[in-house]
Every structure is written in C-alpha cells, then in structure tokens.
Scaffold this motif. Sequence first.
Motif, mmCIF file in Angstrom:
data_model
loop_
_atom_site.group_PDB
_atom_site.id
_atom_site.type_symbol
_atom_site.label_atom_id
_atom_site.label_comp_id
_atom_site.label_asym_id
_atom_site.label_seq_id
_atom_site.Cartn_x
_atom_site.Cartn_y
_atom_site.Cartn_z
ATOM 1 N N SER A 35 -27.255 12.937 -51.093
ATOM 2 C CA SER A 35 -28.481 13.236 -50.358
ATOM 3 C C SER A 35 -29.526 13.741 -51.324
ATOM 4 C CB SER A 35 -28.232 14.298 -49.279
ATOM 5 O OG SER A 35 -27.908 15.540 -49.889
ATOM 6 N N THR A 36 -30.771 13.683 -50.892
ATOM 7 C CA THR A 36 -31.846 14.299 -51.649
ATOM 8 C C THR A 36 -31.947 15.775 -51.275
ATOM 9 O OG1 THR A 36 -33.521 13.853 -49.963
ATOM 10 C CG2 THR A 36 -33.128 12.116 -51.601
ATOM 11 N N VAL A 41 -22.060 19.130 -49.400
ATOM 12 C CA VAL A 41 -21.696 17.755 -49.734
ATOM 13 C C VAL A 41 -21.504 16.908 -48.477
ATOM 14 C CG1 VAL A 41 -19.988 16.271 -50.839
ATOM 15 C CG2 VAL A 41 -20.706 18.379 -51.963
ATOM 16 N N ALA A 42 -20.563 17.277 -47.626
ATOM 17 C CA ALA A 42 -20.207 16.429 -46.481
ATOM 18 C C ALA A 42 -21.340 16.321 -45.466
ATOM 19 C CB ALA A 42 -18.944 16.958 -45.810
ATOM 20 N N TRP A 43 -21.938 17.426 -45.098
ATOM 21 C CA TRP A 43 -22.940 17.402 -44.029
ATOM 22 C C TRP A 43 -24.237 16.746 -44.489
ATOM 23 C CZ3 TRP A 43 -23.005 19.840 -38.947
ATOM 24 C CH2 TRP A 43 -21.718 20.217 -38.528
ATOM 25 N N SER A 44 -24.641 16.975 -45.729
ATOM 26 C CA SER A 44 -25.864 16.308 -46.191
ATOM 27 C C SER A 44 -25.625 14.819 -46.407
ATOM 28 C CB SER A 44 -26.387 16.966 -47.475
ATOM 29 O OG SER A 44 -25.429 16.939 -48.511
ATOM 30 N N GLY A 78 -14.183 14.999 -43.982
ATOM 31 C CA GLY A 78 -15.325 15.903 -43.998
ATOM 32 C C GLY A 78 -16.624 15.250 -43.575
ATOM 33 N N VAL A 79 -16.946 14.078 -44.152
ATOM 34 C CA VAL A 79 -18.181 13.383 -43.809
ATOM 35 C C VAL A 79 -18.115 12.883 -42.375
ATOM 36 C CG1 VAL A 79 -19.637 11.382 -44.331
ATOM 37 C CG2 VAL A 79 -18.694 12.765 -46.190
#
Length: 323
Positions: free
Chosen positions: A272-273, A139-142, A168-169
């Motif tokens: 994100s995709t 979730v956060a990294w994408s 996180g993001v």
Amino acid sequence: MRAAVAISQNPNDPLSGLLIKDVPEPRVEPGWVKVQVKASSVNMHDLWTLRGVGHDPKNIPIILGCDVSGVTDDGREVIIHPVIADAEAGEGDETLDPNRALLSERHDGGFAEYIVVPERCVLDKPSTLSFEEAACLPVAWSTAYRMLFTQGQLRKGQKVLVQGAGGGVASAAISLASAVGATVYATSRSVKNRELATAMGAAEVFESGERLPGRVDLVIETVGEATWAHSLRCLKPGGAIIIAGATSGTSPEADLGRIFYQQLRVIGSTGSTQEETAAMLKFVEKHQLRPTIDRVLPLDRIHEGFQAMIDGGLSGKVVITIP
C-alpha cells in the motif's frame, strides 16, 4: 536494547536462525524518527525471511518485525507505515518504486525496544485501538484496503468473494468490505476459520470450492493455484479478481478463454501507499473495526509465537509486546 534478530536462514529449520540478543540502539538520521516500540505482530513475511525466501542473504543479520505500533519521544501514539519507498520513483505510486522495501527487508524492524523510520511512515494510532490491536494493521489491513478500494474500486451493494478466510489479508478484507456495505462470501477448508469469517461480517461462508448463491463483482485472491479456477468461475462477466499472494502455488491453469470471453479483469496488488495506510486507519476508526488477536506474548517468548504460526490453526494474529 533487546531485539529479535534473524542471524541466519534455513528453509528446514527457520527458527534456528532467530536469536534474541542485545544490539545497539538505532541512530536517528535527518528526516527519520525514533519510536519506542510497544507491540509488533508476527507476519508470514518474517517466516519467509528466516526460510530464505525472497530475502537477500546479504541483508542478514536484521531485526525482524514489519507490523509496528509505539510511541514517539514527544508522546505521540503511532503505527508505522511499513513500506519505505519513494513515490516519485514509482511515478506517483510508491508501491511501484523498484527500490521499495518492507520493514525488515533492508531496514531493521519492530521486534526491538526502538525503531527508526522515515517521518512520513509515522501515522497516528486510532484512539479506539490498543497498541496490540494497532500492531495487527499495517501490512495485512493496508494491503486489503488497496486491493478492495484502489485496485478493485469496491462500492456499497456489490458482492465480494474472499478466498482463504483465516489468512491475515483475507480476514482484513472481510471486515473492510462488510463495513462499506458489500455482501461478502468467504471460503475456507477450516470450520473454525469459517466461523471466524462470519464473526467478522461475512454474509455466508463456504467450504473451499463450493458453489456460491450467485456470481460476484470482485474476488480477493491470496491463495493461488488451489482456488484460482473457483475464483474465475465465481466472477460476473466484467468482474475483477485482485491478487496479492499465491500461498498454494503461482502457476494455475490460466483459463484464458473464460477471461477474454467474459471480459474478466485480473489485477495484481502489492502492499500500500502511505496515503492508503492513512485512509485505512481512518476507515477502521470510523467503523470501529478491530483485528482479531489469537495470542499476545512477550519478546522472550517470540519463538513460541512463530511456532504457533508454523503449526497452523491460529485464529487471528500473534502479537509480541516489547517491555
């Protein structure tokens, strides 16, 4: 199988609605894959669900957990792209599908021994990461990857301001932007989080609202009202602010005069995709990046992990391992 299930929603006592219980193993429909869960990290989205924010109560009960790593029946080590959607319905961008759903919104999540997801959501885990580390990424990294490189078109040598280091993001954005060769400034009210931002690659860190050495090309904004005015002031003419959250409020003074006179760009970004998540994983492996973990807990101590997030002061993710 054992699972952590949201059985009710309560804005004042969210953890009263989280129950560890035995549930049936999920059935595998055509086009879907069963994954044995190894780890799943705690996300603010899980807490919002328990509080009844942005989650339809008709979908309760549901297994929580939208960040998942695990193993398929044939032994493949994987992470799960967390957005279940149809790219065609979004005119080529699945994040624009009006029926998109994050894991644990309409489909059971990863705080369980097993999970089933569409085949396209199953992606190879970077070999450089443990299951616990991999469970911090989806979730956060994408989300941060899409903000920086798709929406923000970040290039080597540019300057980036990341507001609210410690989230996180925001934390992921610092690591990703630094790795690509950008100069990253980060802000936080917390001394501990400013130190963490430096460790993740920020060139300089500042108290929230503090004057920067110069203006930036891009601002990563997830805080909202509390930092909005500062974000606009820090942008170069023609710069962009990318927004993927507003934890301090959604209605700041817009300052339209500054926006049109300096030709600033305000761009929203959500999730994100599948292609962006896959690209993020390759980027992480290439640059040997690692997410920061505050603590790892077994499933039967998940309430402790949620309480730590509610109390604040975490330095990284809370990861739940599944026996």
